[in-house]
Motif scaffolding. Structure first.
Motif, PDB file in Angstrom:
ATOM      1  N   LYS A  41      75.555  11.819 -26.512  1.00 59.22           N
ATOM      2  CA  LYS A  41      75.411  11.114 -25.237  1.00 59.22           C
ATOM      3  C   LYS A  41      74.156  11.583 -24.495  1.00 59.22           C
ATOM      4  CE  LYS A  41      80.295  10.076 -24.339  1.00 59.22           C
ATOM      5  NZ  LYS A  41      81.464  10.332 -23.456  1.00 59.22           N
ATOM      6  N   ASN A  42      73.910  12.894 -24.516  1.00 61.29           N
ATOM      7  CA  ASN A  42      72.701  13.421 -23.892  1.00 61.29           C
ATOM      8  C   ASN A  42      71.458  12.905 -24.604  1.00 61.29           C
ATOM      9  OD1 ASN A  42      73.129  15.722 -21.673  1.00 61.29           O
ATOM     10  ND2 ASN A  42      74.822  15.866 -23.122  1.00 61.29           N
ATOM     11  N   GLU A  43      71.487  12.918 -25.932  1.00 56.77           N
ATOM     12  CA  GLU A  43      70.336  12.455 -26.698  1.00 56.77           C
ATOM     13  C   GLU A  43      70.066  10.973 -26.450  1.00 56.77           C
ATOM     14  OE1 GLU A  43      71.536  13.554 -30.618  1.00 56.77           O
ATOM     15  OE2 GLU A  43      70.775  15.605 -30.448  1.00 56.77           O
ATOM     16  N   ALA A  44      71.148  10.186 -26.295  1.00 59.47           N
ATOM     17  CA  ALA A  44      70.987   8.756 -26.016  1.00 59.47           C
ATOM     18  C   ALA A  44      70.318   8.550 -24.660  1.00 59.47           C
ATOM     19  CB  ALA A  44      72.346   8.063 -26.055  1.00 59.47           C
ATOM     20  N   TRP A  45      70.679   9.386 -23.667  1.00 60.04           N
ATOM     21  CA  TRP A  45      70.045   9.277 -22.346  1.00 60.04           C
ATOM     22  C   TRP A  45      68.551   9.544 -22.461  1.00 60.04           C
ATOM     23  CZ3 TRP A  45      66.870  11.443 -18.889  1.00 60.04           C
ATOM     24  CH2 TRP A  45      66.902  10.978 -17.577  1.00 60.04           C
ATOM     25  N   PHE A  46      68.188  10.600 -23.178  1.00 58.87           N
ATOM     26  CA  PHE A  46      66.772  10.939 -23.325  1.00 58.87           C
ATOM     27  C   PHE A  46      66.022   9.863 -24.107  1.00 58.87           C
ATOM     28  CE2 PHE A  46      68.320  15.262 -22.378  1.00 58.87           C
ATOM     29  CZ  PHE A  46      67.394  15.614 -21.399  1.00 58.87           C
ATOM     30  N   ALA A  47      66.676   9.289 -25.118  1.00 55.29           N
ATOM     31  CA  ALA A  47      66.034   8.228 -25.892  1.00 55.29           C
ATOM     32  C   ALA A  47      65.769   7.000 -25.032  1.00 55.29           C
ATOM     33  CB  ALA A  47      66.913   7.858 -27.090  1.00 55.29           C
ATOM     34  N   ALA A  48      66.683   6.700 -24.126  1.00 62.30           N
ATOM     35  CA  ALA A  48      66.555   5.512 -23.281  1.00 62.30           C
ATOM     36  C   ALA A  48      65.626   5.719 -22.099  1.00 62.30           C
ATOM     37  CB  ALA A  48      67.936   5.090 -22.784  1.00 62.30           C
ATOM     38  N   ASN A  49      65.568   6.951 -21.583  1.00 59.15           N
ATOM     39  CA  ASN A  49      64.846   7.197 -20.334  1.00 59.15           C
ATOM     40  C   ASN A  49      63.599   8.064 -20.477  1.00 59.15           C
ATOM     41  OD1 ASN A  49      66.857   6.095 -18.138  1.00 59.15           O
ATOM     42  ND2 ASN A  49      68.111   7.252 -19.596  1.00 59.15           N
ATOM     43  N   GLY A  50      63.561   8.894 -21.504  1.00 63.62           N
ATOM     44  CA  GLY A  50      62.426   9.787 -21.679  1.00 63.62           C
ATOM     45  C   GLY A  50      62.656  11.124 -21.003  1.00 63.62           C
ATOM     46  N   ALA A  82      63.970  13.112 -16.717  1.00 66.61           N
ATOM     47  CA  ALA A  82      65.147  13.966 -16.512  1.00 66.61           C
ATOM     48  C   ALA A  82      64.878  15.009 -15.441  1.00 66.61           C
ATOM     49  CB  ALA A  82      65.539  14.654 -17.810  1.00 66.61           C
ATOM     50  N   GLY A  83      65.892  15.268 -14.620  1.00 66.28           N
ATOM     51  CA  GLY A  83      65.815  16.370 -13.675  1.00 66.28           C
ATOM     52  C   GLY A  83      66.076  17.692 -14.375  1.00 66.28           C
ATOM     53  N   VAL A  84      65.847  18.789 -13.668  1.00 68.52           N
ATOM     54  CA  VAL A  84      65.962  20.108 -14.294  1.00 68.52           C
ATOM     55  C   VAL A  84      67.394  20.415 -14.741  1.00 68.52           C
ATOM     56  CG1 VAL A  84      63.945  21.042 -13.116  1.00 68.52           C
ATOM     57  CG2 VAL A  84      66.198  21.260 -12.040  1.00 68.52           C
ATOM     58  N   TRP A  85      68.381  19.898 -13.998  1.00 64.62           N
ATOM     59  CA  TRP A  85      69.764  20.181 -14.388  1.00 64.62           C
ATOM     60  C   TRP A  85      70.121  19.504 -15.702  1.00 64.62           C
ATOM     61  CZ3 TRP A  85      72.521  24.026 -12.790  1.00 64.62           C
ATOM     62  CH2 TRP A  85      72.324  24.544 -11.504  1.00 64.62           C
ATOM     63  N   LEU A  86      69.633  18.288 -15.926  1.00 67.58           N
ATOM     64  CA  LEU A  86      69.927  17.623 -17.194  1.00 67.58           C
ATOM     65  C   LEU A  86      69.169  18.282 -18.333  1.00 67.58           C
ATOM     66  CD1 LEU A  86      71.519  15.455 -18.611  1.00 67.58           C
ATOM     67  CD2 LEU A  86      69.648  13.836 -18.165  1.00 67.58           C
ATOM     68  N   LEU A  87      67.936  18.677 -18.092  1.00 65.37           N
ATOM     69  CA  LEU A  87      67.186  19.397 -19.120  1.00 65.37           C
ATOM     70  C   LEU A  87      67.956  20.642 -19.573  1.00 65.37           C
ATOM     71  CD1 LEU A  87      63.533  19.282 -17.719  1.00 65.37           C
ATOM     72  CD2 LEU A  87      64.316  18.254 -19.861  1.00 65.37           C
ATOM     73  N   ALA A  88      68.387  21.438 -18.607  1.00 60.20           N
ATOM     74  CA  ALA A  88      69.028  22.713 -18.936  1.00 60.20           C
ATOM     75  C   ALA A  88      70.418  22.532 -19.530  1.00 60.20           C
ATOM     76  CB  ALA A  88      69.100  23.594 -17.691  1.00 60.20           C
ATOM     77  N   THR A  89      71.229  21.665 -18.937  1.00 61.21           N
ATOM     78  CA  THR A  89      72.604  21.545 -19.435  1.00 61.21           C
ATOM     79  C   THR A  89      72.670  20.814 -20.764  1.00 61.21           C
ATOM     80  OG1 THR A  89      73.056  19.529 -18.143  1.00 61.21           O
ATOM     81  CG2 THR A  89      73.620  21.659 -17.133  1.00 61.21           C
TER      82      THR A  89
END
Length: 275
Positions: A110-119, A123-130
């Protein structure tokens, strides 16, 4: 300090703030929920699995992530935190491996899908870290994931503190990465200590200060700076007087181990039991 590439998996067991730009961060409501959850993490750190998991479940029920937060990024960050905390306690229970491996794999995707869709730049720092934390947890069940993603964890933690030099959670986890990574892969005692010290300096609430001081204390113990290590544990306890997690840390230090040493030994014991 002797390390092995396999000890990337221990990042998950140690098992993570300031002014943010509005365009690249979670909402104020989500930030408050993160702060509240960090406070809960501090208070349950030394509890038994059943008691801790009950409190996490109660927090999750009251928070109602899916219905209370419209932003997908807000929801992901909060779910990342909740699932990782469940992992920290559930993994101690016999027979939990298949369930946890599936849960973490799905969350990682799910996290990888968010990054694939948004880049990643969105992402904010909390999403990067978590999101890096989730992958780290999944590594404990997948050696291939260690080889595939070990370096990307460092990059996400490092990116989070480059964007926000006062991001305590990012500094704490970057310090752990530098500690556990073999030197040939970029591990560094010097960088680890600097990251832990930065986390202590920029902690903005009691829970952040608690965890930052705990990890820095154990690094100092490894460096044989025993008086400084004890003083740092005292500072951690001052954030939540009587916290049983600090008593546990003092016990293993008294026995001659840092928490890092203790984690290595227990990880090896678990591996031996599986053979």
């Amino acid at each position: 300090m002797k390390r092995n590439a396999l000890f990337f998996v221990a990042l998950a067991a140690l098992l993570s703030l300031a002014n943010f730009s509005a365009s690249a961060e979670i909402s104020d409501r989500a930030q408050k929920a993160v702060d509240d959850f960090m406070d809960l993490r501090m208070k349950i750190a030394g509890l038994g699995s059943d008691q801790a998991l009950a409190q996490v479940a109660d927090f999750e029920k009251k928070l109602s992530v899916d219905s209370s937060f419209s932003s997908q990024e807000d929801r992901l960050v909060l779910v990342n935190f909740i699932i990782m905390e469940k992992y920290n306690f559930l993994r101690k229970q016999k027979g939990s491996k298949p369930q946890l491996k599936k849960l973490l794999k799905e969350l990682k995707e799910k996290n990888e899908a968010w990054f694939a869709a948004n880049g990643e730049d969105k992402a904010g720092v909390w999403l990067l870290a978590t999101s890096a934390d989730v992958t780290s947890c999944y590594m404990s069940y997948s050696l291939s994931e260690v080889m595939k993603s070990g370096m990307s964890l460092r990059d996400k933690y490092r990116e989070s503190v480059e964007r926000n030099p006062n991001f305590c959670y990012g500094w704490t986890n970057l310090g752990q990465w530098y500690y556990w990574a073999p030197g040939i892969n970029g591990g560094s005692d010097k960088k680890s200590g600097e990251a832990f010290a930065a986390a202590v300096k920029c902690a903005r609430n009691k829970a952040e200060k608690f965890f930052a001081c705990v990890f820095y204390s154990q690094f100092l113990f490894e460096e044989k700076e025993f008086d400084k290590a004890a003083s740092m544990l005292d500072e951690a306890e001052a954030q939540d007087p009587g916290n049983p997690y600090i008593a546990f840390m003092r016990k293993i230090n008294k026995d001659g181990d840092s928490f890092f040493d203790w984690s290595k030994k227990n990880n090896q014991m678990d591996n031996d039991k599986k053979k």
